[in-house]
Design an enzyme around this catalytic site. Sequence first.
Site, PDB file in Angstrom:
ATOM      1  N   ASP A  82       5.615   9.035  -2.143  1.00  0.00           N
ATOM      2  CA  ASP A  82       4.581   7.772  -2.393  1.00  0.00           C
ATOM      3  C   ASP A  82       3.573   7.622  -1.446  1.00  0.00           C
ATOM      4  OD1 ASP A  82       3.435   5.478  -3.006  1.00  0.00           O
ATOM      5  OD2 ASP A  82       5.563   4.258  -2.967  1.00  0.00           O
TER       6      ASP A  82
ATOM      7  N   ASP B 201       0.195   8.212  -7.895  1.00  0.00           N
ATOM      8  CA  ASP B 201       0.538   8.440  -6.771  1.00  0.00           C
ATOM      9  C   ASP B 201       2.007   8.630  -6.051  1.00  0.00           C
ATOM     10  OD1 ASP B 201       1.379   5.734  -6.266  1.00  0.00           O
ATOM     11  OD2 ASP B 201       0.750   5.496  -4.134  1.00  0.00           O
ATOM     12  N   GLU B 202       2.826   8.768  -7.060  1.00  0.00           N
ATOM     13  CA  GLU B 202       4.267   8.605  -6.593  1.00  0.00           C
ATOM     14  C   GLU B 202       5.126   9.537  -7.544  1.00  0.00           C
ATOM     15  OE1 GLU B 202       7.136   4.761  -7.168  1.00  0.00           O
ATOM     16  OE2 GLU B 202       5.024   4.265  -7.062  1.00  0.00           O
TER      17      GLU B 202
HETATM   18  P1  TTP Z   1       1.617   1.551  -5.219  1.00  0.00           P
HETATM   19  O1  TTP Z   1       2.302   2.726  -4.544  1.00  0.00           O
HETATM   20  O2  TTP Z   1       2.915   0.320  -5.530  1.00  0.00           O
HETATM   21  O3  TTP Z   1       1.012   0.933  -3.762  1.00  0.00           O
HETATM   22  P2  TTP Z   1       0.103   1.435  -2.700  1.00  0.00           P
HETATM   23  O4  TTP Z   1       0.167   2.899  -2.615  1.00  0.00           O
HETATM   24  O5  TTP Z   1      -1.241   1.035  -2.856  1.00  0.00           O
HETATM   25  O6  TTP Z   1       0.535   1.099  -1.362  1.00  0.00           O
HETATM   26  P3  TTP Z   1       2.144   1.450  -0.674  1.00  0.00           P
HETATM   27  O7  TTP Z   1       2.729   2.645  -1.460  1.00  0.00           O
HETATM   28  O8  TTP Z   1       1.569   2.066   0.705  1.00  0.00           O
HETATM   29  O9  TTP Z   1       2.693   0.256  -0.096  1.00  0.00           O
HETATM   30  O10 TTP Z   1       0.628   1.842  -5.923  1.00  0.00           O
HETATM   31  C1  TTP Z   1      -0.252   2.726  -6.276  1.00  0.00           C
HETATM   32  C2  TTP Z   1      -1.406   2.438  -6.595  1.00  0.00           C
HETATM   33  O11 TTP Z   1      -1.242   2.023  -7.973  1.00  0.00           O
HETATM   34  C3  TTP Z   1      -2.292   1.493  -5.865  1.00  0.00           C
HETATM   35  O12 TTP Z   1      -3.052   2.555  -4.817  1.00  0.00           O
HETATM   36  C4  TTP Z   1      -3.100   0.861  -6.820  1.00  0.00           C
HETATM   37  C5  TTP Z   1      -2.336   0.957  -7.918  1.00  0.00           C
HETATM   38  N1  TTP Z   1      -1.808  -0.312  -8.359  1.00  0.00           N
HETATM   39  C6  TTP Z   1      -2.286  -1.250  -9.078  1.00  0.00           C
HETATM   40  O13 TTP Z   1      -3.549  -0.927  -9.562  1.00  0.00           O
HETATM   41  N2  TTP Z   1      -1.728  -2.347  -9.545  1.00  0.00           N
HETATM   42  C7  TTP Z   1      -0.510  -2.887  -8.859  1.00  0.00           C
HETATM   43  O14 TTP Z   1      -0.123  -3.974  -9.075  1.00  0.00           O
HETATM   44  C8  TTP Z   1      -0.160  -1.928  -8.191  1.00  0.00           C
HETATM   45  C9  TTP Z   1       1.478  -2.431  -7.456  1.00  0.00           C
HETATM   46  C10 TTP Z   1      -0.518  -0.595  -7.826  1.00  0.00           C
HETATM   47 MG    MG Z   2       1.772   4.062  -3.039  1.00  0.00          MG
END
Ligand code: TTP
Ligand code: MG
Length: 350
Positions: free
Chosen positions: A8, A103-104
Site C-alpha cells: 500500500d 495504490d494497493e
Molecule cells: P489509501 O491507501 O486509503 O490512503 P493513502 O495512500 O492516501 O494514505 P495511507 O495509505 O498512507 O494511509 O488510498 C489511496 C488513494 O486513494 C489516496 O491517495 C487517494 C484515494 N482516496 C480517495 O480518493 N478517497 C478516499 O476516501 C480514500 C480513502 C482514498
Molecule cells: Mg495508500
Amino acid sequence: MRKIIHVDMDCFYAAVEMRENPKLHGRPLAVGGSRERRGVISTCNYEARAFGVRSAMPTHQALQLCPELILVPGNMNLYKEISLQIRRIFQRYTSIIEPLSLDEAYLDVSECPHLKGSATLIAENIRREIKAVTGLTASAGVAPNKFLAKIASDENKPDGLCVITPDSVGDFVRALPLRKIPGVGKKTQQKLKEFGLETCLDVQQLSEADMVTLLGKFGRALHKRSFGIDERALETERERKSVGIETTFSRDLTQRLACDPVLDELIPKLEHRLAPYLKEQAPKSHKVKLKFADFTQTTVEHASSEYKPEVFNALLDEAWARGQGKAVRLVGIGIGLTQKQQSKQISFSW
Ligand code: TTP
Ligand code: MG
C-alpha cells in the site's frame, strides 16, 4: 501455508504531488475538490493528518482544522501511470495479483522462486524497487492470509514493513482490536462494544452461532478472523466479476436529495478502485444498492458496455422509489465486469 503480501503506497496522491513539486514538502497538503464546489478530500500528507485532516472529509471542514492547508485538484492520469509502474514491479515476482485500487494490491508469493521464496525479502525488494522507480514510498505487510497482510501493511506506515509469521498469528490476533479488521466499520464496532467485544480474544470466547446472531453473515467471517483464519483466495484481474463501494450512514437518510453528495463522494472512490481492472476487463453494468432502515435491501442494475457515472443517478431514483418511503441506511454503487472483447479488426487490404 500461503505467503501473502499486501502493498500500500503511503499517502499516495499527496506523495505524487510532493514529488512533482518539491516546494510542497513539509507543508500540509491535500488532494481534493475545492470548498466552493463543496468538494471532499481524497487524501492528504502526514503534515495535514497531524491537524486531523482525513480522506473523505469535506474540504471546508479540512480548512477549518488546518487553515494553511494547500489544496491541489490532483492528476488522475499521472496516478494511473504510476500505478502501472508499480504493477510491473509486482509482476516480476508473481502473476497472482489482486489490485484493490491504484495504490494497493495483494500478492500471493507462495510459489515465487526468487530470494529463496522468502516473502519478507520479496516485500523488502518490492518496496526498494518502488522507491527506485517512482521515488515514492510504500508500506507492506507479510502474512499467511489476506486480512492479516492488510492489517500488517498498516502497522508500520509510512515506509514500513510488518511480518506476521505463521508462528506469531496466535499472539497477534489475541491482542488485535476488532476495529482494525477490514469490514468492521464504526457501526459494527459500536455494536460489538455494547456486547463487551473489543479484541479478537473477546470474540474467541463466543461460538460462531453467537456471532451470527449478533452480526448476521459477517459474524461468521469475523469469528474466523478472530482466530486468524481467512481462506479467501486472491481475485486476480481476470476473474473479478464486479467492483463496488458502499457507505453506511451514522443517521439514516430520509430524503432522496441527500443521496446526491453521497454519490459525489462514492464515484471518485469507485473510479479509483475500478481503474486497475480496466486494462484486462470492460464494464458490463452499473449497479446501485440501497439498504433500508428495516435491513431489507434492493439492487438496481443497468447493462452498458461503457462506464457512465451519470447512470448511477437514475438507478438511485429507481432504487429509492422501491423503498416506498423507507429511510435508507446504506448506499452502494458498483460496476459489473466482463472480459474485454478481442478488438474486431476489419481489414480493407484486399
Ligand atoms: P489509501 O491507501 O486509503 O490512503 P493513502 O495512500 O492516501 O494514505 P495511507 O495509505 O498512507 O494511509 O488510498 C489511496 C488513494 O486513494 C489516496 O491517495 C487517494 C484515494 N482516496 C480517495 O480518493 N478517497 C478516499 O476516501 C480514500 C480513502 C482514498
Ligand atoms: Mg495508500
